[in-house]
Motif scaffolding. Structure first.
Motif, PDB file in Angstrom:
ATOM      1  N   ILE A   1       0.818  -1.209   0.000  1.00  0.00           N
ATOM      2  CA  ILE A   1       0.000   0.000   0.000  1.00  0.00           C
ATOM      3  C   ILE A   1       0.856   1.264   0.000  1.00  0.00           C
ATOM      4  O   ILE A   1       0.305   2.362  -0.093  1.00  0.00           O
ATOM      5  N   GLU A   2       2.170   1.141   0.088  1.00  0.00           N
ATOM      6  CA  GLU A   2       3.024   2.327   0.049  1.00  0.00           C
ATOM      7  C   GLU A   2       2.854   3.072  -1.266  1.00  0.00           C
ATOM      8  O   GLU A   2       2.939   4.301  -1.323  1.00  0.00           O
TER       9      GLU A   2
ATOM     10  N   THR B   1      -2.459   6.579   4.816  1.00  0.00           N
ATOM     11  CA  THR B   1      -1.690   7.215   5.890  1.00  0.00           C
ATOM     12  C   THR B   1      -2.331   6.946   7.241  1.00  0.00           C
ATOM     13  O   THR B   1      -1.639   6.683   8.239  1.00  0.00           O
ATOM     14  N   GLU B   2      -3.661   6.988   7.293  1.00  0.00           N
ATOM     15  CA  GLU B   2      -4.362   6.676   8.545  1.00  0.00           C
ATOM     16  C   GLU B   2      -4.097   5.240   8.967  1.00  0.00           C
ATOM     17  O   GLU B   2      -3.901   4.943  10.152  1.00  0.00           O
TER      18      GLU B   2
ATOM     19  N   THR C   1      -1.144   1.472  12.562  1.00  0.00           N
ATOM     20  CA  THR C   1      -0.200   0.370  12.701  1.00  0.00           C
ATOM     21  C   THR C   1       0.895   0.704  13.716  1.00  0.00           C
ATOM     22  O   THR C   1       1.569  -0.204  14.226  1.00  0.00           O
ATOM     23  N   LEU C   2       1.079   1.990  14.035  1.00  0.00           N
ATOM     24  CA  LEU C   2       2.054   2.371  15.052  1.00  0.00           C
ATOM     25  C   LEU C   2       1.672   1.816  16.425  1.00  0.00           C
ATOM     26  O   LEU C   2       2.504   1.801  17.335  1.00  0.00           O
ATOM     27  N   ARG C   3       0.416   1.351  16.585  1.00  0.00           N
ATOM     28  CA  ARG C   3      -0.021   0.747  17.850  1.00  0.00           C
ATOM     29  C   ARG C   3      -0.127  -0.772  17.734  1.00  0.00           C
ATOM     30  O   ARG C   3      -0.695  -1.426  18.616  1.00  0.00           O
ATOM     31  N   HIS C   4       0.422  -1.327  16.660  1.00  0.00           N
ATOM     32  CA  HIS C   4       0.362  -2.779  16.454  1.00  0.00           C
ATOM     33  C   HIS C   4       1.282  -3.482  17.461  1.00  0.00           C
ATOM     34  O   HIS C   4       2.342  -2.958  17.813  1.00  0.00           O
TER      35      HIS C   4
ATOM     36  N   ALA D   1       6.047   0.911   9.738  1.00  0.00           N
ATOM     37  CA  ALA D   1       5.023   1.942   9.511  1.00  0.00           C
ATOM     38  C   ALA D   1       5.587   3.329   9.801  1.00  0.00           C
ATOM     39  O   ALA D   1       5.323   4.293   9.049  1.00  0.00           O
ATOM     40  N   HIS D   2       6.374   3.456  10.858  1.00  0.00           N
ATOM     41  CA  HIS D   2       6.984   4.751  11.191  1.00  0.00           C
ATOM     42  C   HIS D   2       7.923   5.208  10.076  1.00  0.00           C
ATOM     43  O   HIS D   2       7.928   6.389   9.688  1.00  0.00           O
ATOM     44  N   ALA D   3       8.694   4.310   9.525  1.00  0.00           N
ATOM     45  CA  ALA D   3       9.617   4.660   8.446  1.00  0.00           C
ATOM     46  C   ALA D   3       8.864   5.085   7.186  1.00  0.00           C
ATOM     47  O   ALA D   3       9.271   6.033   6.493  1.00  0.00           O
TER      48      ALA D   3
END
Length: 323
Positions: free
Chosen positions: A139-140, A148-149, A154-157, A166-168
């Motif tokens: 999906i990038e 983006t959402e 995913t930062l809370r995965h 996801a952060h990168a």
């Protein structure tokens, strides 16, 4: 008795048959059995909780050795029962990944890597599975506010690897647009006046893109809105009100919380010759947020653009008999 109990020579002597020799022999056998069971039992400790092998083995051995007879039996029971319980455990699905707005129904086994397929794969927590990483990388290329959402959620995965990935990806999206803004701002003073107007329009749209894509850092939204307005006003002084300028101005009004003025400006942009594909979706979004369904139907019937979109096209087909 105390003297012979702690006398290593008396214990090793073959003539000694005192009860203390039996006690020490049992303790030694108890310790050896605990050590043998501790070797495979260390694998049951989660990888994040393991320490140095010597310390882990010594701790497990002490757990068995300090409980005579029952200690090794408890370690052995743990070695046999815990793997069975782990295999029978149902993976807990994360509930923080929500479906994006206007998302189609997500099948149980999607055959694609769209936003819906990415959500389904990120909910799969099987150890060693690379489906989550593949979904994020797929999906990038679909750079939108919805993806983006999804990256931010995913930062809370629970998987640390997916969080870092996801952060990168978020940083790369933001850095790409920010790099273009700095490059254009550096080029503006060195161009002729007419070209400066075009560059100013591009800068205004790039600042809006950061807002639309959800890439603005906390507390920076007002700054990007002001920068977009500043470049837009500078462009108007040079090139006047072009269709593109009206479209960008309408988008700025929409992001600033003025949907009525934005709709009027979008209409002016269409009359001035702006491409319908760059205007009608925003008008449809304004109508949707206002729950103005007749206006949505009128927009859908106005152009064949919406029928070509993968998600909205389904809505158009469902609403076609009602229009």
């Amino acid at each position: 008795m105390n003297a012979s109990l702690f006398s290593l020579g008396a214990w090793l002597s073959p003539q000694t048959t005192a009860p203390e020799q039996l006690v020490l022999t049992l303790l030694l056998i108890n310790t050896l059995l605990s050590l043998l069971i501790a070797l495979p039992a260390r694998r049951l400790i989660p990888a994040k909780l393991r320490g140095l092998p010597v310390i882990d083995y010594a701790t497990l051995t002490a757990m068995g050795a300090l409980i005579p007879i029952l200690g090794p039996l408890l370690l052995l029971a743990m070695l046999l029962v815990l793997p069975r319980l782990e295999k029978a455990r149902v993976p807990q699905l994360p509930r923080h990944l929500s479906a994006p707005t206007f998302a189609p129904e997500i099948p149980s086994e999607p055959g694609h890597f769209g936003v819906g397929g990415a959500i389904a794969r990120l909910r799969n927590l099987d150890p060693g599975s690379a489906q989550g990483s593949r979904a994020l990388m797929a999906i990038e290329s679909q750079r939108s506010a919805n993806t983006t959402e999804l990256l931010r959620e995913t930062l809370r995965h629970p998987d640390e690897h997916l969080r870092l990935l996801a952060h990168a990806l978020i940083d790369r999206r933001e850095a790409g647009i920010t790099r273009m803004i700095k490059r254009l701002e550096g080029a503006v003073p060195h161009t002729v006046e007419r070209t400066q107007g075009t560059l100013r329009l591009e800068l205004a749209e790039l600042h809006q893109e950061l807002l639309y894509m959800g890439l603005v850092r906390e507390g920076m939204s007002r700054l990007h809105l002001q920068a977009s307005r500043r470049h837009l006003d500078a462009a108007r002084e040079v090139i006047g009100e072009t269709p593109r300028l009206l479209r960008i101005e309408a988008r700025l009004m929409q992001q600033s919380g003025h949907p009525v003025q934005a709709a009027d400006t979008y209409a002016r942009a269409l009359e001035a010759g702006a491409p319908p594909a760059r205007v009608l979706p925003y008008l449809a979004e304004i109508a949707w947020r206002r729950r103005d369904y007749p206006a949505i139907r009128a927009l859908l019937a106005r152009s064949a653009l919406f029928t070509e979109l993968p998600v909205v096209g389904r809505v158009v087909k469902r609403w076609a008999p009602l229009s």
